[in-house]
Design a protein around this motif. Structure first.
Motif, PDB file in Angstrom:
ATOM      1  N   GLU A 135      41.846   3.422  -7.148  1.00  0.00           N
ATOM      2  CA  GLU A 135      41.023   4.009  -8.205  1.00  0.00           C
ATOM      3  C   GLU A 135      41.793   4.201  -9.496  1.00  0.00           C
ATOM      4  N   ALA A 136      43.032   3.730  -9.558  1.00  0.00           N
ATOM      5  CA  ALA A 136      43.848   3.897 -10.760  1.00  0.00           C
ATOM      6  C   ALA A 136      44.257   2.533 -11.304  1.00  0.00           C
ATOM      7  N   LEU A 137      43.825   2.247 -12.527  1.00  0.00           N
ATOM      8  CA  LEU A 137      44.127   0.990 -13.217  1.00  0.00           C
ATOM      9  C   LEU A 137      44.763   1.326 -14.559  1.00  0.00           C
ATOM     10  N   MET A 138      45.924   0.707 -14.865  1.00  0.00           N
ATOM     11  CA  MET A 138      46.633   1.003 -16.107  1.00  0.00           C
ATOM     12  C   MET A 138      47.215  -0.286 -16.673  1.00  0.00           C
ATOM     13  N   ILE A 139      47.465  -0.271 -17.983  1.00  0.00           N
ATOM     14  CA  ILE A 139      48.149  -1.398 -18.613  1.00  0.00           C
ATOM     15  C   ILE A 139      49.296  -0.873 -19.467  1.00  0.00           C
ATOM     16  N   ASP A 140      50.453  -1.501 -19.334  1.00  0.00           N
ATOM     17  CA  ASP A 140      51.628  -1.139 -20.115  1.00  0.00           C
ATOM     18  C   ASP A 140      51.515  -1.851 -21.466  1.00  0.00           C
ATOM     19  N   PRO A 141      51.371  -1.122 -22.577  1.00  0.00           N
ATOM     20  CA  PRO A 141      51.203  -1.789 -23.873  1.00  0.00           C
ATOM     21  C   PRO A 141      52.449  -2.513 -24.348  1.00  0.00           C
ATOM     22  N   ILE A 142      53.588  -2.217 -23.728  1.00  0.00           N
ATOM     23  CA  ILE A 142      54.829  -2.871 -24.142  1.00  0.00           C
ATOM     24  C   ILE A 142      54.973  -4.240 -23.482  1.00  0.00           C
ATOM     25  N   THR A 143      54.812  -4.300 -22.165  1.00  0.00           N
ATOM     26  CA  THR A 143      54.964  -5.565 -21.442  1.00  0.00           C
ATOM     27  C   THR A 143      53.636  -6.288 -21.241  1.00  0.00           C
ATOM     28  N   LYS A 144      52.523  -5.581 -21.409  1.00  0.00           N
ATOM     29  CA  LYS A 144      51.158  -6.074 -21.163  1.00  0.00           C
ATOM     30  C   LYS A 144      50.880  -6.275 -19.669  1.00  0.00           C
ATOM     31  N   ASP A 145      51.776  -5.791 -18.805  1.00  0.00           N
ATOM     32  CA  ASP A 145      51.548  -5.878 -17.365  1.00  0.00           C
ATOM     33  C   ASP A 145      50.466  -4.877 -16.952  1.00  0.00           C
ATOM     34  N   VAL A 146      49.681  -5.259 -15.941  1.00  0.00           N
ATOM     35  CA  VAL A 146      48.634  -4.398 -15.402  1.00  0.00           C
ATOM     36  C   VAL A 146      49.156  -3.758 -14.112  1.00  0.00           C
ATOM     37  N   TYR A 147      48.862  -2.465 -13.929  1.00  0.00           N
ATOM     38  CA  TYR A 147      49.292  -1.730 -12.744  1.00  0.00           C
ATOM     39  C   TYR A 147      48.091  -1.123 -12.025  1.00  0.00           C
ATOM     40  N   ILE A 148      48.152  -1.149 -10.701  1.00  0.00           N
ATOM     41  CA  ILE A 148      47.139  -0.525  -9.846  1.00  0.00           C
ATOM     42  C   ILE A 148      47.866   0.335  -8.819  1.00  0.00           C
ATOM     43  N   ILE A 149      47.371   1.559  -8.613  1.00  0.00           N
ATOM     44  CA  ILE A 149      47.947   2.458  -7.621  1.00  0.00           C
ATOM     45  C   ILE A 149      46.979   2.578  -6.454  1.00  0.00           C
ATOM     46  N   ALA A 150      47.455   2.312  -5.236  1.00  0.00           N
ATOM     47  CA  ALA A 150      46.600   2.404  -4.047  1.00  0.00           C
ATOM     48  C   ALA A 150      46.198   3.849  -3.798  1.00  0.00           C
ATOM     49  N   LYS A 151      45.034   4.001  -3.180  1.00  0.00           N
ATOM     50  CA  LYS A 151      44.527   5.339  -2.860  1.00  0.00           C
ATOM     51  C   LYS A 151      44.712   5.572  -1.365  1.00  0.00           C
ATOM     52  N   ASN A 152      45.901   6.061  -1.007  1.00  0.00           N
ATOM     53  CA  ASN A 152      46.142   6.425   0.383  1.00  0.00           C
ATOM     54  C   ASN A 152      47.009   7.678   0.435  1.00  0.00           C
ATOM     55  N   LEU A 153      47.087   8.271   1.601  1.00  0.00           N
ATOM     56  CA  LEU A 153      47.718   9.580   1.735  1.00  0.00           C
ATOM     57  C   LEU A 153      49.237   9.541   1.655  1.00  0.00           C
ATOM     58  N   ASP A 154      49.825   8.547   2.261  1.00  0.00           N
ATOM     59  CA  ASP A 154      51.273   8.526   2.392  1.00  0.00           C
ATOM     60  C   ASP A 154      51.892   7.455   1.507  1.00  0.00           C
ATOM     61  N   ASP A 155      52.746   7.895   0.569  1.00  0.00           N
ATOM     62  CA  ASP A 155      53.500   6.972  -0.279  1.00  0.00           C
ATOM     63  C   ASP A 155      52.606   5.898  -0.895  1.00  0.00           C
TER      64      ASP A 155
END
Length: 311
Positions: free
Chosen positions: A172-192
């Motif tokens: 549920e988390a989508l982000m973009i780094d404006p410096i590198t233009k890379d896209v990041y996604i964070i998994a939605k789970n309990l552990d790590d």
């Protein structure tokens, strides 16, 4: 979201409301405030009944003091442009796609250096049954807000299809780094929770892409209240916010040589959070004077737009 998951969140958040009434943080453990940000300011209720499952929010670059908002799964493929008092300025119908499970939205650079792009994440998958997911990329629409039409149509969109390197994930988390233009996604789970990256140079609209798992998010899980529900990277690329049901975590990097993954694996600060019925959306302002949060409508509570000012 499934009925089971919503019931789970209900039982999860009830203790939070009790704690709020007692002026205590969940589990009676006070949050550690970040000196850079003040406490939440209530900017008012959302005026639009159509925005009933606000799962993502992103501050507009073109429209001053305006925010892009979208609903969760099963709703119409609509983007809402609201002002910073929660009033809808215009609604945009996105032609040619469906809202299977839109979970987050962000704004950042794209193929045309003279434009800013909306990245809309079709990344939710509570039952982890979809092998591929999508990111829809749209040049931020520029239109008059003074005309009689309250609904515009967007038809020119880029479809970025991707999969995870091993097993499929719910996110549920989508982000973009404006410096590198890379896209990041964070998994939605309990552990790590896993951090996934889509390098800028690999982004394509013509082939199926595979995300790169780059590390684990460094937050101390206290149960379901720390499931990751949203995130944002500041417009200067130096700060990151991660939202969970019960907390807001904040990171700041001293220089751009530190990658987003390395930053998110370091110890975060915890911002004093004003609990929401089902708060999933978070975004920095473009001017970095603070950030906004927004909740889905739950338990008959109309969502309020909150602003956390930078001190």
């Amino acid at each position: 979201m499934s009925i089971y998951f919503r019931l789970t969140i209900l039982f999860l958040l009830l203790p939070l409301f009790v704690c709020c009434q007692e002026n205590e943080a969940p589990n009676n453990e006070p949050d550690i405030p970040v000196a850079a940000y003040g406490t939440a300011q209530d900017l008012g209720e959302l005026s639009d009944n159509e925005i009933n499952e606000a799962s993502g929010i992103a501050a507009s670059i073109h429209y001053e003091d305006a925010l892009w908002v979208h609903n969760d799964s099963g709703n119409d493929p609509l983007l809402f442009l609201i002002n910073n008092q929660g009033r809808t300025l215009k609604t945009f119908f996105i032609q040619g796609i469906e809202n299977r499970d839109w979970e987050d939205i962000t704004i950042g650079p794209g193929p045309d250096e003279n434009k800013q792009y909306i990245y809309l994440g079709e990344i939710g998958d509570n039952l982890t049954r979809y092998d591929t997911k999508f990111i829809y990329r749209i040049a931020e629409p520029i239109t008059s807000l003074d005309d009689q039409s309250k609904v515009d149509t967007i038809s020119n969109i880029d479809v970025i299809e991707f999969r995870y390197p091993e097993k499929t994930q719910n996110a549920e988390a989508l982000m973009i780094d404006p410096i590198t233009k890379d896209v990041y996604i964070i998994a939605k789970n309990l552990d790590d929770p896993s951090i996934y990256r889509l390098p800028h140079e690999q982004i394509s609209t013509s082939q199926l892409l595979t995300l790169e798992e780059t590390g684990k998010l460094n937050i101390e899980s206290k149960g379901l209240q720390d499931l990751v529900t949203g995130g944002d990277i500041s417009s200067d690329g130096l700060e990151v916010l991660i939202k969970t049901y019960g907390h807001i975590y904040h990171w700041k990097r001293e220089n751009t040589q530190t990658t987003i993954t390395d930053l998110l694996q370091s110890q975060p600060d915890t911002i004093t959070y004003n609990p929401e019925p089902q708060g999933e959306a978070i975004t920095f302002t473009p001017t970095l004077d603070g950030f906004y949060t927004l909740s889905e409508k739950r338990f008959g509570i109309i969502p309020h737009l909150f602003f956390y000012p930078r001190k």
